[in-house]
Design an enzyme around this catalytic site. Structure first.
Site, PDB file in Angstrom:
ATOM      1  N   TYR B 125      -0.210   6.031  -6.645  1.00  0.00           N
ATOM      2  CA  TYR B 125       1.223   6.217  -6.890  1.00  0.00           C
ATOM      3  C   TYR B 125       1.800   7.200  -5.870  1.00  0.00           C
ATOM      4  O   TYR B 125       2.896   7.005  -5.343  1.00  0.00           O
ATOM      5  CB  TYR B 125       1.452   6.715  -8.322  1.00  0.00           C
ATOM      6  CG  TYR B 125       1.084   5.667  -9.359  1.00  0.00           C
ATOM      7  CD1 TYR B 125       1.997   4.683  -9.729  1.00  0.00           C
ATOM      8  CD2 TYR B 125      -0.177   5.664  -9.944  1.00  0.00           C
ATOM      9  CE1 TYR B 125       1.648   3.713 -10.657  1.00  0.00           C
ATOM     10  CE2 TYR B 125      -0.536   4.702 -10.863  1.00  0.00           C
ATOM     11  CZ  TYR B 125       0.378   3.730 -11.218  1.00  0.00           C
ATOM     12  OH  TYR B 125       0.027   2.764 -12.131  1.00  0.00           O
ATOM     13  N   ASN B 148       8.629  -3.146 -13.048  1.00  0.00           N
ATOM     14  CA  ASN B 148       8.637  -4.177 -12.012  1.00  0.00           C
ATOM     15  C   ASN B 148       9.012  -5.534 -12.614  1.00  0.00           C
ATOM     16  O   ASN B 148       8.291  -6.047 -13.464  1.00  0.00           O
ATOM     17  CB  ASN B 148       7.225  -4.239 -11.391  1.00  0.00           C
ATOM     18  CG  ASN B 148       7.099  -5.333 -10.343  1.00  0.00           C
ATOM     19  OD1 ASN B 148       8.096  -5.931  -9.935  1.00  0.00           O
ATOM     20  ND2 ASN B 148       5.866  -5.588  -9.921  1.00  0.00           N
ATOM     21  N   CYS B 156       2.266  -4.778  -8.202  1.00  0.00           N
ATOM     22  CA  CYS B 156       2.098  -3.438  -8.777  1.00  0.00           C
ATOM     23  C   CYS B 156       0.681  -3.244  -9.321  1.00  0.00           C
ATOM     24  O   CYS B 156       0.284  -2.113  -9.593  1.00  0.00           O
ATOM     25  CB  CYS B 156       3.149  -3.182  -9.854  1.00  0.00           C
ATOM     26  SG  CYS B 156       3.152  -4.372 -11.179  1.00  0.00           S
ATOM     27  N   HIS B 157      -0.076  -4.338  -9.451  1.00  0.00           N
ATOM     28  CA  HIS B 157      -1.474  -4.181  -9.881  1.00  0.00           C
ATOM     29  C   HIS B 157      -2.305  -3.480  -8.801  1.00  0.00           C
ATOM     30  O   HIS B 157      -3.404  -3.028  -9.079  1.00  0.00           O
ATOM     31  CB  HIS B 157      -2.087  -5.544 -10.227  1.00  0.00           C
ATOM     32  CG  HIS B 157      -2.048  -6.544  -9.102  1.00  0.00           C
ATOM     33  ND1 HIS B 157      -0.920  -7.296  -8.823  1.00  0.00           N
ATOM     34  CD2 HIS B 157      -2.968  -6.894  -8.172  1.00  0.00           C
ATOM     35  CE1 HIS B 157      -1.170  -8.089  -7.775  1.00  0.00           C
ATOM     36  NE2 HIS B 157      -2.399  -7.851  -7.360  1.00  0.00           N
ATOM     37  N   GLU B 183      -8.785 -10.524  -6.364  1.00  0.00           N
ATOM     38  CA  GLU B 183      -8.528 -10.202  -4.963  1.00  0.00           C
ATOM     39  C   GLU B 183      -9.738  -9.529  -4.290  1.00  0.00           C
ATOM     40  O   GLU B 183      -9.694  -9.217  -3.103  1.00  0.00           O
ATOM     41  CB  GLU B 183      -7.304  -9.280  -4.851  1.00  0.00           C
ATOM     42  CG  GLU B 183      -6.023  -9.949  -5.340  1.00  0.00           C
ATOM     43  CD  GLU B 183      -4.776  -9.092  -5.128  1.00  0.00           C
ATOM     44  OE1 GLU B 183      -4.876  -7.998  -4.538  1.00  0.00           O
ATOM     45  OE2 GLU B 183      -3.697  -9.529  -5.566  1.00  0.00           O
TER      46      GLU B 183
END
Lengths: 151, 187
Positions: B125, B148, B156-157, B183
């Site tokens: 963050y 979001n 945002c993950h 991912e």
């Protein structure tokens, strides 16, 4: 400030009864096009509605107008059908009753203006014409009602 | 009772979009992390929601963008295709346009930086705050992530706590973990 429900809710709530009405009036073949046209017209006018009390009657008024157009287009000599849905009379039944002898366009304009308090732009959209045509139809409808009253 | 056939229903929903009569078109998209409600305006994708009950979501969309909110699959086809590709591991970045015009400047700026965080990588963050030229605004950045409107597409993950812990996710930590695993960012 009026909070209209998302159009999806309005559509889901009324699509089946409006479709059933159109099938009764036009037969299944012609009802499909009329159904799409009804809800496309409703979409055009929807954001400008001033209140949410008579959405069902409003949907039937648009559908009824399309039925009238369709009769005119295909069978100009046949007697015009009733304009609004025949079941579940809405709150302005009295006005509808008073206006029932008016020609269909005037009748719809009078009811939408004085019964449902729509402005002329909305009425024009609902009737598939425009604001000035709607104003003209409503005022000639009112004149005709006055003449009826006096005679 | 005569009811509307699925074909006729679909014809109307397509026509409404084709005639550009909608403020918002939405549809549901199946994914390995649950059914997504995906919504878009004329300008682009405006909402992806994990909420299984769409009622509140539709009200919110109507308030934000206008009352002509209709389920209409056709305009969402490109987004659906990209999401499918993403979940099958065949897409690393999204090409669909997004509509973030209604967001506050700060939120837009932070989400703009977020969109640049590459597939399979994470930032904290604090780092994201620094990239948005507000180095001490880590907590505010957390709030932006929490709100979001377009999770997955605006990733945002990929934002984690200073200690590397996943910390939080509006869609639930399990989903955040599943996305990062997909991912290859975590094992």
């Amino acid at each position: 400030m009026v909070t209209l429900p998302p159009f999806e809710r309005f559509y889901e709530e009324h699509r089946d009864e409006v479709y059933a009405f159109l099938v009764r009036r036009l037969g299944r073949d012609r009802a499909d096009d009329a159904f799409q046209e009804t809800f496309l017209r409703a979409l055009r006018a929807y954001p400008k509605l001033r209140h949410t009390d008579h959405l069902r009657a409003w949907a039937f008024t648009i559908a009824g107008r399309i039925v009238v157009d369709e009769y005119r287009r295909t069978r100009p000599t046949v007697e015009l059908p009733e304009l609004a849905g025949e079941d579940g009379r809405p709150a302005f039944a009295e006005l509808e009753h008073l206006a029932e002898d008016l020609p269909p366009t005037e009748r719809a304009a009078v009811i939408l203006r004085y019964g449902y308090d729509l402005d002329y732009a909305d009425i024009g959209a609902a009737l598939g014409s425009n604001a000035s045509a709607a104003r003209q139809a409503a005022s000639s409808g009112v004149r005709r009602l006055r003449r009826q009253e006096m005679s | 009772m005569t009811t509307v056939t699925p074909e006729l229903d679909r014809l109307f929903r397509d026509a409404a979009a084709r005639e550009q009569l909608l403020d918002v078109a939405y549809d549901f998209v199946d994914s390995p992390i649950g059914t997504l409600l995906v919504a878009g305006t004329e300008r682009g994708l405006c909402r992806i929601s994990y909420d299984a009950d769409p009622e509140r979501e539709l009200e919110q969309l109507a308030r934000s963008f206008g009352v002509r909110v209709l389920r209409s699959p056709m305009p969402l086809d490109p987004a659906r295709r990209e999401l499918d590709e993403y979940f099958h591991g065949r897409r690393r970045a999204f090409d669909v346009d997004v509509d973030v015009a209604l967001l506050a400047d700060f939120n837009r700026r932070v989400l703009g930086e977020l969109a640049r965080v590459p597939y399979g990588e994470v930032v904290t963050y604090g780092e994201l705050a620094a990239r948005a030229a507000r180095p001490r605004a880590a907590r505010a950045v957390g709030m932006v992530m929490n709100r979001n409107p377009l999770p997955i597409v605006l990733p945002c993950h990929r934002v984690v706590g200073a200690n590397g812990k996943l910390v939080g996710y509006a869609g639930g930590l399990e989903r955040k973990e599943a996305l990062l695993r997909l991912e290859g960012a975590i094992l």
